[in-house]
Design an enzyme around this catalytic site. Structure first.
Site, short mmCIF file in Angstrom:
data_model
loop_
_atom_site.label_atom_id
_atom_site.label_comp_id
_atom_site.label_asym_id
_atom_site.label_seq_id
_atom_site.Cartn_x
_atom_site.Cartn_y
_atom_site.Cartn_z
N GLU A 88 0.85 -1.09 0.08
CA GLU A 88 -0.01 -0.02 0.06
C GLU A 88 0.96 1.15 0.08
O GLU A 88 2.15 1.18 0.33
CB GLU A 88 -1.10 -0.04 1.27
CG GLU A 88 -0.31 -0.24 2.68
CD GLU A 88 -0.99 -0.48 3.85
OE1 GLU A 88 -2.19 -0.66 3.46
OE2 GLU A 88 -0.61 -0.15 4.86
N HIS A 138 -3.59 3.09 8.47
CA HIS A 138 -2.29 2.69 8.90
C HIS A 138 -1.28 3.73 8.94
O HIS A 138 -1.12 4.71 8.28
CB HIS A 138 -1.68 1.59 8.15
CG HIS A 138 -2.55 0.22 7.93
ND1 HIS A 138 -2.14 -0.71 7.06
CD2 HIS A 138 -3.45 -0.18 8.79
CE1 HIS A 138 -3.01 -1.64 7.29
NE2 HIS A 138 -3.53 -1.52 8.35
#
Length: 292
Positions: A209, A248
């Site tokens: 990601e 995150h």
């Protein structure tokens, strides 16, 4: 075979008597993993889930022969728990706790430098070698033994991709959640090295990601070796706004990592096959196998 954990792994749980610790320990034991005790200061000499409790990691290791630990304690105490396990000489530490302070993680990273401990996490869904060992919170219902190695920064995408592989009759050797925080233990490069050495892992999937440099570092490693196995990468976050944290801590793009497109370009140049989305990962592995 597998990487990091297998049927010989003996697990203790730091924080086993808490609600989450109780739930996930019970799940892992029911799955067939070998859990041998728990650690919580002041609880030594008692039992929980019919397992012995100990006051320290060192005491638990001496009494049970444990070689792995699950850290599932609140964030303010997670750093100290990881350091205790590292200093005791535990082989594998898996920390699922989210939002561990970065100052604490800097101390953990320093402790790791002088040890042989492998740290997975924090903010990790854990590690799973199907039908051998589960440490963490990773679902097991769709996992099947096989030859696909998976390393992922995303828990939800891991579950989706793993289920698709099993549905397609393609089992997994080991699935590793490397963790979504900026400071963590094992990374994609270490997982790639371990999967390369594992004779029963025939292909590798990286689920990445935006944010950080994990994917770029994986690409650098792949360019430096003759890997010999197909590597498929899924990188998500192509449409994420710049400079904004997306769940995150490690996805904060201002930390110096490239955009999703830049990461994809780097991995492509390194010879990885790129999956367009989560639904394409199985097909991408099949394509990569024919091209290798």
């Amino acid at each position: 075979m597998s990487i990091f954990v297998d049927s010989d792994t003996r697990v203790i749980v730091q924080g086993m008597t808490g609600r989450a610790g109780t739930f996930y320990t019970d799940q892992a034991v029911r799955y067939g993993s070998t859990y041998v005790g728990g650690v919580r200061p002041g609880k030594g000499g008692t039992r929980h889930l019919d397992l012995p409790m100990f006051n320290s990691v060192k005491e638990a290791m001496d009494e049970t022969g444990a070689n792995a630990s699950l850290v599932i304690v609140p964030a303010p105490r997670a750093g100290d728990a990881m350091i205790e396990a590292i200093e005791a000489g535990i082989g594998v530490v898996v920390c699922v706790t989210e939002r561990v302070p970065q100052h604490d993680m800097s101390r953990v990273k320093q402790a790791l430098q002088n040890s042989d401990t492998i740290l997975i996490g924090p903010n990790s869904q854990g590690i799973l070698t199907p039908e051998q060992c589960k440490i963490g919170v990773m679902p097991t219902g769709n996992a099947t033994p096989g030859t696909v190695g998976i390393a992922s920064r995303s828990a939800s995408l891991t579950s989706e991709v793993l289920a698709q592989f099993s549905k397609a009759g393609m089992g997994q050797s080991t699935t590793v959640g490397v963790g979504g925080d900026a400071l963590h233990g094992v990374d994609f490069v270490e997982c790639l090295k371990r999967f390369k050495e594992d004779p029963e892992t025939e292909s590798v999937v990286l689920i990445g990601e935006i944010g950080g440099r994990a994917e770029e570092e994986a690409a650098d490693y792949l360019r430096s070796v003759d890997y010999g196995k197909p590597v498929v990468a899924l990188v998500v976050g192509r449409h994420a706004p710049q400079g904004r944290r997306m769940g995150h801590a490690g996805t904060l793009s201002v930390l110096g990592g490239g955009t999703a497109d830049e990461k994809i370009a780097s991995l492509t140049a390194a010879g990885a096959t790129i999956a367009k989305n989560a639904d394409d990962v199985v097909a991408a592995v099949k394509r990569a196998k024919t091209e290798t």
